[in-house]
Design an enzyme around this catalytic site. Sequence first.
Site, mmCIF file in Angstrom:
data_model
loop_
_atom_site.group_PDB
_atom_site.id
_atom_site.type_symbol
_atom_site.label_atom_id
_atom_site.label_comp_id
_atom_site.label_asym_id
_atom_site.label_seq_id
_atom_site.Cartn_x
_atom_site.Cartn_y
_atom_site.Cartn_z
ATOM 1 N N HIS A 148 1.035 -1.131 0.081
ATOM 2 C CA HIS A 148 -0.059 0.095 -0.014
ATOM 3 C C HIS A 148 0.797 1.112 -0.079
ATOM 4 O O HIS A 148 2.095 1.195 0.366
ATOM 5 C CB HIS A 148 -0.973 -0.030 1.080
ATOM 6 C CG HIS A 148 -2.083 -1.085 1.314
ATOM 7 N ND1 HIS A 148 -2.961 -0.835 0.245
ATOM 8 C CD2 HIS A 148 -2.353 -2.122 1.697
ATOM 9 C CE1 HIS A 148 -3.746 -1.852 0.432
ATOM 10 N NE2 HIS A 148 -3.454 -2.385 1.346
ATOM 11 N N ASP A 178 0.519 7.148 -3.927
ATOM 12 C CA ASP A 178 -0.526 6.803 -4.826
ATOM 13 C C ASP A 178 -0.563 7.686 -5.872
ATOM 14 O O ASP A 178 -0.453 7.442 -7.110
ATOM 15 C CB ASP A 178 -1.674 6.500 -4.263
ATOM 16 C CG ASP A 178 -2.059 5.127 -3.426
ATOM 17 O OD1 ASP A 178 -1.046 4.223 -3.590
ATOM 18 O OD2 ASP A 178 -3.116 4.866 -2.964
#
Length: 424
Positions: A148, A178
């Site tokens: 992640h 991200d």
Amino acid sequence: MAAEHPHARPARGHDATAAPHGPLDGVRVLELAGIGPGPYAAMVLADLGADVVRVDRPGGPALGIDPAYDVTNRNKRSVVLDLKTPEGAAAALDLADRADVLLEGYRPGVAERLGLGPDACLARNPRLVYGRMTGWGQDGPLAQRAGHDLGYVAVTGALGITGPAEGPPYAPANLLGDYAGGSLYLVIGVLAALHHVRADGGTGQVVDAAIVDGTSHLSAMLHGMLAAGAWQDRRAANLLDGGSPFYGTYETRDGGHMAVGALEPAFYAEFTRLLDPGGPSAAPADGPDAAAPLPPLPPREDPARWAELRTAIAARFRTRTRDEWTRVFADSDACVAPVLSLREAPHHPQLAARATFVEHDGITQPAPAPRFSATPGSVRGGPALPGAHTAEVARDWGVPDLPAPAAALSPAPVPASAPEQEAD
């Protein structure tokens, strides 16, 4: 002049006579549905005017919110295909044959096992830009491991510079890894590869965008400062990481916060002039701290006294509320701003004047960025519901055999940032 795409199409796959929607008007993008950085990158391309078709999977999207509120799917169209079946994979290849760009965020090797890897797609469409979004990259010892955003930015050193010296690093949502280190680098790579394709003799290629690569690239200036001895390799000890008392945040009397970025001497002089509650431009202070004498501000040139300076600045900020300090520093070059919440941000005077946020279908959301003088983008449509555009995509992209979605889809409760967690 670049060769014509083998599959002729209207300017946007809709109405060739309508005004363009942005600088990427006429560019076709096929997005194989994922979560996190992939959909955001596709949204950026859609905001720039590209005709983005998202291939959703049966069973619903992976992001655990109602698809009608997922603004990262705005300005797109959606079809539903089961890529694990020969029919679904064949239909996706037909769409890739007609696309300029394909985006996927699977774990390395998954697209190949589905028959939709770069070799298969480029064999059908040699001018295709094949964008791959992962956290760890397509190779290396961690390429096949799940991850992640927080883990990716942790190993790049970018997470290690956040937070106070005496506490742990803090998680900056998933904006740094991200979206900044992942999505935007994928967009940069896709646009560069698309430019190459459209030059004489250009061919398609694979764009390998890894969050660890992009986030590391963002720290280029800091690595230069580190090599020059101008950056200490520890938290809250430097000019731009909260170590400097004139570049950080301070709590106000009402529990709000003000952000101070008075780096240059002239701006710092303006800051200190307005910070003094007894100064000519400051409003009268009240409250429990008002009666106590405030310590003088020590010189900022001496890092040994930065802790003392921070304490003195903090004492002054505690004498007023956030809104009071906002009025004090308004229309000045002190480089001070209130720290606003997500709900407050759209109402800030500067952002409101520029329409930085817009409302579409009852959802307040950021407007497309950046802005173009000749080919402006806009929010043309709300979030694409899974399978809602099958018939028109089949018509516009010339793929008449696209299967209609079997049933209404509902979201599944999976985290929003997991490019390595895609189906394999």
